[in-house]
Design a protein around this motif. Structure first.
Motif, PDB file in Angstrom:
ATOM      1  N   UNK A 173      -8.015   4.774  -9.054  1.00 28.63           N
ATOM      2  CA  UNK A 173      -8.993   5.300 -10.003  1.00 28.63           C
ATOM      3  C   UNK A 173      -9.503   6.683  -9.615  1.00 28.63           C
ATOM      4  N   UNK A 174      -9.617   6.937  -8.314  1.00 25.51           N
ATOM      5  CA  UNK A 174     -10.007   8.286  -7.886  1.00 25.51           C
ATOM      6  C   UNK A 174      -9.001   9.327  -8.350  1.00 25.51           C
ATOM      7  N   UNK A 175      -7.764   8.895  -8.557  1.00 24.92           N
ATOM      8  CA  UNK A 175      -6.685   9.791  -8.975  1.00 24.92           C
ATOM      9  C   UNK A 175      -6.328   9.609 -10.453  1.00 24.92           C
ATOM     10  N   UNK A 176      -7.219   8.921 -11.184  1.00 25.51           N
ATOM     11  CA  UNK A 176      -7.060   8.685 -12.632  1.00 25.51           C
ATOM     12  C   UNK A 176      -5.787   7.905 -12.973  1.00 25.51           C
ATOM     13  N   UNK A 177      -5.460   6.935 -12.133  1.00 26.28           N
ATOM     14  CA  UNK A 177      -4.304   6.062 -12.331  1.00 26.28           C
ATOM     15  C   UNK A 177      -4.830   4.652 -12.576  1.00 26.28           C
ATOM     16  N   UNK A 178      -4.294   3.992 -13.584  1.00 25.31           N
ATOM     17  CA  UNK A 178      -4.717   2.637 -13.938  1.00 25.31           C
ATOM     18  C   UNK A 178      -4.012   1.607 -13.054  1.00 25.31           C
ATOM     19  N   UNK A 179      -4.690   0.478 -12.857  1.00 25.35           N
ATOM     20  CA  UNK A 179      -4.113  -0.640 -12.110  1.00 25.35           C
ATOM     21  C   UNK A 179      -4.072  -1.869 -13.013  1.00 25.35           C
ATOM     22  N   UNK A 180      -2.870  -2.407 -13.194  1.00 29.19           N
ATOM     23  CA  UNK A 180      -2.662  -3.627 -13.962  1.00 29.19           C
ATOM     24  C   UNK A 180      -2.230  -4.706 -12.972  1.00 29.19           C
ATOM     25  N   UNK A 181      -2.915  -5.826 -12.984  1.00 28.74           N
ATOM     26  CA  UNK A 181      -2.651  -6.888 -12.013  1.00 28.74           C
ATOM     27  C   UNK A 181      -1.943  -8.048 -12.698  1.00 28.74           C
ATOM     28  N   UNK A 182      -0.854  -8.499 -12.081  1.00 29.56           N
ATOM     29  CA  UNK A 182      -0.115  -9.625 -12.621  1.00 29.56           C
ATOM     30  C   UNK A 182      -0.836 -10.931 -12.295  1.00 29.56           C
ATOM     31  N   UNK A 183      -1.069 -11.704 -13.328  1.00 26.89           N
ATOM     32  CA  UNK A 183      -1.599 -13.063 -13.218  1.00 26.89           C
ATOM     33  C   UNK A 183      -0.615 -13.886 -14.049  1.00 26.89           C
ATOM     34  N   UNK A 184       0.625 -13.882 -13.580  1.00 28.59           N
ATOM     35  CA  UNK A 184       1.731 -14.314 -14.438  1.00 28.59           C
ATOM     36  C   UNK A 184       2.443 -15.568 -13.961  1.00 28.59           C
ATOM     37  N   UNK A 185       1.678 -16.504 -13.421  1.00 27.54           N
ATOM     38  CA  UNK A 185       2.252 -17.807 -13.125  1.00 27.54           C
ATOM     39  C   UNK A 185       1.798 -18.790 -14.187  1.00 27.54           C
ATOM     40  N   UNK A 241       0.841  -1.207   0.000  1.00 23.25           N
ATOM     41  CA  UNK A 241       0.000   0.000   0.000  1.00 23.25           C
ATOM     42  C   UNK A 241       0.873   1.254   0.000  1.00 23.25           C
ATOM     43  N   UNK A 242       1.961   1.235   0.781  1.00 18.37           N
ATOM     44  CA  UNK A 242       2.852   2.389   0.855  1.00 18.37           C
ATOM     45  C   UNK A 242       3.494   2.679  -0.502  1.00 18.37           C
ATOM     46  N   UNK A 243       3.917   1.636  -1.189  1.00 20.79           N
ATOM     47  CA  UNK A 243       4.525   1.809  -2.512  1.00 20.79           C
ATOM     48  C   UNK A 243       3.493   2.322  -3.516  1.00 20.79           C
ATOM     49  N   UNK A 244       2.265   1.840  -3.413  1.00 17.15           N
ATOM     50  CA  UNK A 244       1.193   2.310  -4.282  1.00 17.15           C
ATOM     51  C   UNK A 244       0.969   3.804  -4.098  1.00 17.15           C
ATOM     52  N   UNK A 245       0.833   4.240  -2.865  1.00 15.57           N
ATOM     53  CA  UNK A 245       0.603   5.654  -2.584  1.00 15.57           C
ATOM     54  C   UNK A 245       1.775   6.489  -3.088  1.00 15.57           C
ATOM     55  N   UNK A 246       2.993   6.035  -2.844  1.00 15.00           N
ATOM     56  CA  UNK A 246       4.178   6.780  -3.288  1.00 15.00           C
ATOM     57  C   UNK A 246       4.206   6.899  -4.808  1.00 15.00           C
ATOM     58  N   UNK A 247       3.898   5.823  -5.511  1.00 11.78           N
ATOM     59  CA  UNK A 247       3.912   5.862  -6.975  1.00 11.78           C
ATOM     60  C   UNK A 247       2.855   6.823  -7.506  1.00 11.78           C
ATOM     61  N   UNK A 304       1.425   9.358  -5.890  1.00 15.33           N
ATOM     62  CA  UNK A 304       1.747  10.733  -5.507  1.00 15.33           C
ATOM     63  C   UNK A 304       2.946  11.302  -6.261  1.00 15.33           C
ATOM     64  N   UNK A 305       3.730  10.440  -6.876  1.00 12.44           N
ATOM     65  CA  UNK A 305       4.898  10.908  -7.619  1.00 12.44           C
ATOM     66  C   UNK A 305       4.713  10.837  -9.125  1.00 12.44           C
ATOM     67  N   UNK A 306       3.458  10.749  -9.575  1.00 13.69           N
ATOM     68  CA  UNK A 306       3.166  10.944 -10.984  1.00 13.69           C
ATOM     69  C   UNK A 306       2.989   9.727 -11.861  1.00 13.69           C
ATOM     70  N   UNK A 307       2.905   8.544 -11.291  1.00 16.26           N
ATOM     71  CA  UNK A 307       2.684   7.362 -12.132  1.00 16.26           C
ATOM     72  C   UNK A 307       1.323   7.453 -12.808  1.00 16.26           C
ATOM     73  N   UNK A 308       1.272   7.057 -14.070  1.00 16.00           N
ATOM     74  CA  UNK A 308       0.014   6.980 -14.805  1.00 16.00           C
ATOM     75  C   UNK A 308      -0.684   5.642 -14.583  1.00 16.00           C
ATOM     76  N   UNK A 309       0.124   4.644 -14.249  1.00 17.37           N
ATOM     77  CA  UNK A 309      -0.391   3.294 -14.044  1.00 17.37           C
ATOM     78  C   UNK A 309       0.514   2.569 -13.054  1.00 17.37           C
ATOM     79  N   UNK A 310      -0.070   1.596 -12.393  1.00 20.06           N
ATOM     80  CA  UNK A 310       0.634   0.790 -11.400  1.00 20.06           C
ATOM     81  C   UNK A 310       0.436  -0.667 -11.770  1.00 20.06           C
ATOM     82  N   UNK A 311       1.493  -1.476 -11.631  1.00 12.56           N
ATOM     83  CA  UNK A 311       1.261  -2.907 -11.714  1.00 12.56           C
ATOM     84  C   UNK A 311       1.570  -3.512 -10.361  1.00 12.56           C
ATOM     85  N   UNK A 312       0.740  -4.460  -9.995  1.00 13.32           N
ATOM     86  CA  UNK A 312       0.863  -5.094  -8.688  1.00 13.32           C
ATOM     87  C   UNK A 312       0.320  -6.508  -8.782  1.00 13.32           C
ATOM     88  N   UNK A 313       0.535  -7.253  -7.710  1.00 13.74           N
ATOM     89  CA  UNK A 313       0.082  -8.642  -7.671  1.00 13.74           C
ATOM     90  C   UNK A 313      -0.881  -8.839  -6.528  1.00 13.74           C
TER      91      UNK A 313
END
Length: 161
Positions: A54-66, A11-17, A19-28
């Motif tokens: 989404x409230x901040x207009x940032x996309x979320x991409x989820x890894x389903x990569x196994x 969650x901390x990394x998500x908020x930091x990304x 707040x620092x201008x990421x257009x999209x985040x990928x997470x698992x």
């Protein structure tokens, strides 16, 4: 289009990304992600992360990569439906079987080909586009010249690491 895409393992990394201008985040999530020993997001945390972004207009991409075994197909379908209903913007996959199941289960959820697919040619990108992928993350070993060539002719979005 250039997109600043950042990883978030917490969650901390998500908020930091965000707040620092990421257009999209990928997470698992805690299922079907290649980083099984990381502190990934459970379902409730995924819902919250998607809502926050989404409230901040940032996309979320989820890894389903196994790589997924036959006996995991039922839980995979359930997880993909959950991700779609939670509002994930895309899923990153490495297993073509997972891609097929995703296309059948949640056809409106964009598919991104993970760097783990090691796509290193324009023909590979075209093949994945024909299978319904909307973005391909290229193999890390490619030169800038090769990346430029692929980008100039690709029928889908290209991402590089």
């Amino acid at each position: 289009m250039v997109e600043l895409l950042a990883p978030a393992g917490s969650r901390e990394a998500l908020v930091a990304a965000v707040e620092n201008g990421a257009n999209a985040i990928y997470l698992a999530g805690n299922a079907f992600g290649a980083r099984a020993y990381a502190s990934n997001f459970d379902r409730e945390a995924l819902r919250e992360a998607i809502h926050f972004a989404h409230l901040r207009k940032v996309a979320i991409h989820v890894t389903v990569n196994t790589i997924v075994a036959d006996e995991e197909m039922g839980p995979l379908r359930d997880y993909l439906r959950f991700l779609y209903e939670a509002g994930a913007d895309a899923v990153l996959v490495q297993d073509l079987g997972v891609a097929r199941v995703a296309h059948e289960t949640v056809p409106d959820l964009p598919l991104h080909a993970s760097t783990q697919m090691s796509v290193s040619s324009l023909e590979g990108v075209r093949a994945l586009a024909e299978l319904g992928f909307t973005r391909v993350v290229l193999a890390r070993e490619l030169s800038l010249k090769e990346i430029r060539h692929i980008c100039a002719h690709a029928p889908v979005e290209i991402e590089t690491v």
